[in-house]
Write a protein that holds these residues in place. Structure first.
Motif, short mmCIF file in Angstrom:
data_model
loop_
_atom_site.label_atom_id
_atom_site.label_comp_id
_atom_site.label_asym_id
_atom_site.label_seq_id
_atom_site.Cartn_x
_atom_site.Cartn_y
_atom_site.Cartn_z
N THR A 1 49.72 61.56 -155.84
CA THR A 1 48.61 60.28 -155.01
C THR A 1 48.95 60.25 -153.59
OG1 THR A 1 48.03 58.18 -155.72
CG2 THR A 1 50.16 58.51 -156.08
N GLU A 2 48.18 59.16 -152.94
CA GLU A 2 48.52 59.16 -151.46
C GLU A 2 48.88 58.28 -151.33
OE1 GLU A 2 47.73 60.97 -148.98
OE2 GLU A 2 46.45 62.07 -149.86
N LEU B 1 52.63 61.88 -161.34
CA LEU B 1 51.42 61.99 -160.68
C LEU B 1 50.42 60.99 -160.79
CD1 LEU B 1 51.49 65.65 -161.94
CD2 LEU B 1 51.43 64.27 -159.60
N LYS B 2 49.45 60.65 -160.73
CA LYS B 2 48.40 59.58 -161.09
C LYS B 2 47.20 60.31 -160.86
CE LYS B 2 45.55 57.27 -157.80
NZ LYS B 2 44.26 55.93 -157.19
N ALA B 3 47.21 60.91 -162.33
CA ALA B 3 46.34 62.13 -163.12
C ALA B 3 44.65 61.20 -163.32
CB ALA B 3 46.61 62.10 -163.96
N LYS B 4 43.59 61.84 -163.29
CA LYS B 4 42.56 62.03 -163.37
C LYS B 4 41.90 61.02 -164.58
CE LYS B 4 37.83 63.91 -162.79
NZ LYS B 4 36.95 64.92 -161.44
N TYR B 5 42.76 61.79 -165.26
CA TYR B 5 43.22 61.31 -167.07
C TYR B 5 44.64 62.22 -167.43
CZ TYR B 5 40.97 65.85 -168.69
OH TYR B 5 40.30 67.41 -168.83
N GLU B 6 44.51 61.61 -168.98
CA GLU B 6 45.69 62.20 -169.69
C GLU B 6 45.43 61.88 -171.37
OE1 GLU B 6 50.57 62.48 -171.02
OE2 GLU B 6 50.15 60.99 -169.42
N GLN C 1 51.23 52.02 -152.42
CA GLN C 1 50.17 53.43 -152.98
C GLN C 1 48.93 52.93 -151.87
OE1 GLN C 1 49.61 55.75 -155.77
NE2 GLN C 1 51.92 55.21 -155.53
N ALA C 2 48.62 53.42 -150.75
CA ALA C 2 48.01 53.63 -150.53
C ALA C 2 46.37 53.61 -150.53
CB ALA C 2 47.17 55.19 -149.45
N GLY C 3 46.18 53.23 -152.19
CA GLY C 3 45.37 52.36 -152.78
C GLY C 3 43.74 53.23 -152.46
N TRP C 4 44.08 54.40 -152.31
CA TRP C 4 43.06 55.44 -152.48
C TRP C 4 42.08 55.90 -154.14
CZ3 TRP C 4 42.92 60.43 -149.65
CH2 TRP C 4 43.02 59.78 -148.00
N THR C 5 40.74 55.57 -154.39
CA THR C 5 39.95 55.98 -155.19
C THR C 5 39.38 57.38 -155.75
OG1 THR C 5 38.06 55.35 -154.02
CG2 THR C 5 39.29 53.69 -154.89
N ASN C 6 39.76 58.19 -154.76
CA ASN C 6 39.93 59.32 -154.96
C ASN C 6 41.19 60.91 -155.17
OD1 ASN C 6 40.27 59.22 -152.18
ND2 ASN C 6 38.38 60.32 -151.36
N ASP C 7 42.12 59.96 -155.45
CA ASP C 7 42.80 60.38 -155.01
C ASP C 7 43.65 60.96 -156.54
OD1 ASP C 7 44.30 58.45 -155.28
OD2 ASP C 7 45.54 58.30 -154.03
#
Length: 737
Positions: free
Chosen positions: A84-85, A404-409, A93-99
């Protein structure tokens, strides 16, 4: 006439000047040879620009050369997914919502596929993710050797055998770099523990260094063509490995001809003059407060920043080393972010998730299956009890830099429930409390694991649920917490944490149909092994973990993974603990030398809990006689071995055929046998295929530390074909003339 001629000449000169101004510089012309482009860019740079190019400007970037249109270099942690950014100069965390990325299986799982095609798929997929996020350098994969089962970072590496790790790392590198992203193979070298990792001095003999700890890196460089290598934190020969003359200048760049970039590990640089002279090219992470350390930009305080420039201006050092570093970084830029033809990549896609699932399914190892308890037959089962914290705990967060900041697990519990559907009832009990945290470094993910019940209450509930079920699936093992599978910490013991041994023992008394699923990147002790009929090594499997695990448990996928490292029955059955030191003090001595893993157990005639290369299937395989195309070979010759393998079961399956070589007589001590080939073959029920292996003198060689060269001594050898290092199927002898 004279004035007119002057005017024409002036006009022509002006035209020539305009053409010269608009002509594409050589370094931007991708039709030019790489060397010419690099030299053209180099000669256009000022000394200040060269210095800026070789050190960080933020946590994960360096500035490039804006004046020349050379973009910033952006790195990202791997090797299991794109990090993640974070903020410019903080770990927050940079707080992105698309990473949110796809989390791929840990590298222990990849290595346990013993399938080079899976490694290529892994590299291609994670390379596409990195490219989409516009990263130049992926900080991975890792190939440090599994010396001790207590090393907290073993889950990031590819096992105990240098040949297996070397063969598996090459396709990964090529897959990543096909996307215009540099693979940065780590940690070079001898980073085999996390305790005291920043300062411990490793004492190891040259034979072990060259035969065990370096071959996977050599394969990464010479076969994989890696564009970057990361130095390690520890010391060797009294020098930090990020600026180690023997490792970087003599071996990596000298003996192996590495033309890529040596990147420091974050905070791994300790000496300015050594960093200049001893092969480091790109410095990251020396300061952690780059914008608040008393200067406008404290990154200027890096060893390869203003202090280096000051040394050049004072005449203390020249620019020969600087130009070499800059050439290497420029080449990396031209191969990555300045490559006009690199693909665009893709991120967080279903295709990547399914690739990760396929790798996970092939990496899962069926360790034990007494009474053919697995696969579970849902036509005969009414109730399944799933027990254990790891059935619901997220494993994509934590563990250090690979968090990681996974999309899902998909959790094991959810994967099992989804697969079972309405065919049987699935009930859950926690059984024990391990680590209730579900966040790391600002990423909160997974179920709320807060628990108020006592250990006794949890165990009682688990026993009650187990007694009432047809089958019990206990999902336990380790996690990504400190002192388990985690960067910066080593495990304290081989046994399972959180009193799990007691829980498993009591559950086995309550229900004889119990499956133990070990979620870990390391071997664990199993004192209850004879009471538990089925044991599955489940690794850290990433985004599709639960679905992959359920597909193997229910038999949708026939397990084909094989262990990439030995499971010792007790800690002292490991050479590093029986004879060497771990983790040592100011220094750590590798007294076991090259006898690591199965090399040690075979030398000492120790029966492991589960051997290297072991893994069962839901079908059966029969091996024919091993043959050789000749009985002797000259030093310049090759020899080919063949064996027929037949699927004698009722369903399709994959078998990993393993070739080991034994040297009957040597002037220096050698292991009983060593892995020199493997092939994963897929066979339908009743199908038979011939598997062949070809070796040459190099495969028979050992490193003579007195001569400092590889030697293949004439004499008698034996080719050993096995389904594991202990499950031997056939042998054939031959002679090296």
């Amino acid at each position: 006439m004279f004035k007119k001629s002057i005017a024409v000449i002036a006009l022509a000169l002006t035209s020539i000047g305009l053409q010269a101004q608009t002509k594409t510089p050589a370094y931007l012309d991708d039709a030019k040879p790489m060397k010419e482009r690099v030299e053209d860019a180099l000669k256009r740079m000022t000394t200040e620009e060269k210095i800026a190019l070789i050190h960080a400007q933020s946590k994960f970037s360096s500035p490039g050369v804006p004046r020349l249109g050379i973009p910033e270099i952006w790195t990202t942690d791997g090797p299991h997914g794109i990090r993640t950014e974070v903020k410019w100069d903080e770990w927050d965390q940079a707080g992105w919502t698309n990473d949110s990325c796809i989390a791929f299986p840990a590298l222990t799982a990849l290595a346990s596929t013993w399938n080079k095609e899976m490694s290529a798929l892994y590299g291609k997929s994670i390379g596409e993710e990195a490219r989409f996020r516009n990263k130049n350098i992926l900080l991975g994969p890792g190939v440090n050797i599994y010396r001790s089962p207590l090393n907290g970072r073993n889950f990031e590496y590819m096992g105990e055998d240098p040949f297996l790790a070397g063969q598996m790392v090459v396709p990964y590198i090529k897959g990543v770099q096909a996307n215009g992203v540099a693979a940065c193979v780590k940690h070079f070298a001898l980073n085999n523990q996390e305790g005291r990792r920043n300062d411990v001095n490793v004492v190891v003999d040259d034979r072990a260094l060259y035969e065990i700890y370096l071959p996977a890196f050599k394969a990464a460089v010479q076969q994989g063509g890696a564009w970057a290598i990361m130095g390690s934190y520890n010391q060797y020969k009294g020098q930090q490995c990020c600026h180690n003359e023997f490792l970087l200048n003599d071996i990596l760049k000298g003996e192996w001809g590495f033309d890529g970039v040596v990147v420091s590990d974050w905070g791994g640089v300790h000496n300015g003059m050594q960093a200049i002279k001893n092969g480091l090219d790109l410095e990251f992470g020396t300061w952690t407060d780059g914008l608040s350390a008393g200067r406008k930009n404290a990154y200027d305080n890096y060893y390869l920043a203003q202090p280096y420039l000051d040394k050049i201006k004072s005449g203390e050092v020249g620019t020969t080393e600087l130009d070499d570093k800059v050439r290497r970084v420029l080449r990396l830029c031209l191969l990555t972010t300045m490559n006009k033809n690199r693909p665009y990549g893709s991120f967080g896609t279903e295709e990547h998730a399914l690739a990760g699932r396929k790798i996970a399914e092939e990496g899962i190892v069926l360790l034990q299956n007494n009474n053919s308890l697995l696969p579970l037959n849902l036509t005969k089962i009414k109730k399944i009890a799933v027990i254990g914290e790891n059935a619901i705990k997220a494993m994509t967060v934590g563990g250090g830099s690979s968090s990681l900041k996974a999309k899902y697990e998909v959790s094991p519990l959810d994967g099992i429930k989804k697969r079972v559907g309405n065919k049987a009832q699935v009930v859950y009990a926690r059984g024990y409390v391990g680590d209730a945290k579900s966040d790391y470094n600002g990423v909160a993910f997974g179920a709320d694991l807060t628990e108020k019940r006592t250990a006794e209450q949890l165990l009682a509930e688990a026993i009650k649920v187990a007694k009432d079920a047809d089958v019990v699936i206990f999902v336990g093992g380790l996690n990504k917490s400190d002192y388990q599978d985690c960067e910066g910490y080593d495990r304290k013991e081989l046994g399972l944490p959180y009193n799990q041994d007691k829980v498993v023992t009591e559950l086995a008394k309550a229900n004889k149909n119990i499956v133990f699923v070990n979620i870990s990147g390391n071997a664990v002790a199993m004192p209850w092994v004879k009471q538990v009929p089925a044991i599955v090594q489940g690794w850290y499997l990433g985004t599709e973990a639960g679905n992959a695990l359920a597909s193997v448990l229910m038999g949708d996928v026939n397990p084909s993974g094989k262990l990439a490292f030995t499971f010792p029955a007790k800690l002292n059955d490991n050479g590093a603990h029986a004879l060497g030191e771990f983790p040592g003090g100011d220094e750590v001595k590798y007294n076991e030398g090259l006898f690591v893993g199965y090399r040690w157990t075979e030398k000492q005639n120790i029966t492991p809990l589960f051997p290297f290369g072991h893994g069962l299937s839901y079908t059966t395989f029969e091996y024919g006689k091993v043959t050789a195309d000749k009985t002797s070979m000259a030093a310049s010759d090759k020899i080919t071995f063949s064996v027929k393998v037949k699927n004698t079961g009722k369903r399709e399956g994959q078998e990993v055929v393993q070739l080991y070589i034994a040297d009957f007589k040597s002037s220096l001590p050698r292991p009983v046998k060593e892995l020199k080939g493997f092939e994963k073959v897929s066979l339908k029920a009743g199908e038979e295929k011939t598997v062949t292996f070809t070796i040459n003198k190099t495969d028979l060689s050992f490193f003579d530390d007195k001569k400092h060269e590889w030697v293949a001594e004439p004499g008698d050898f034996e080719a050993v074909i096995g389904a594991s290092s202990l499950n031997i199927k056939g042998k054939v002898q031959f002679v090296l003339k």
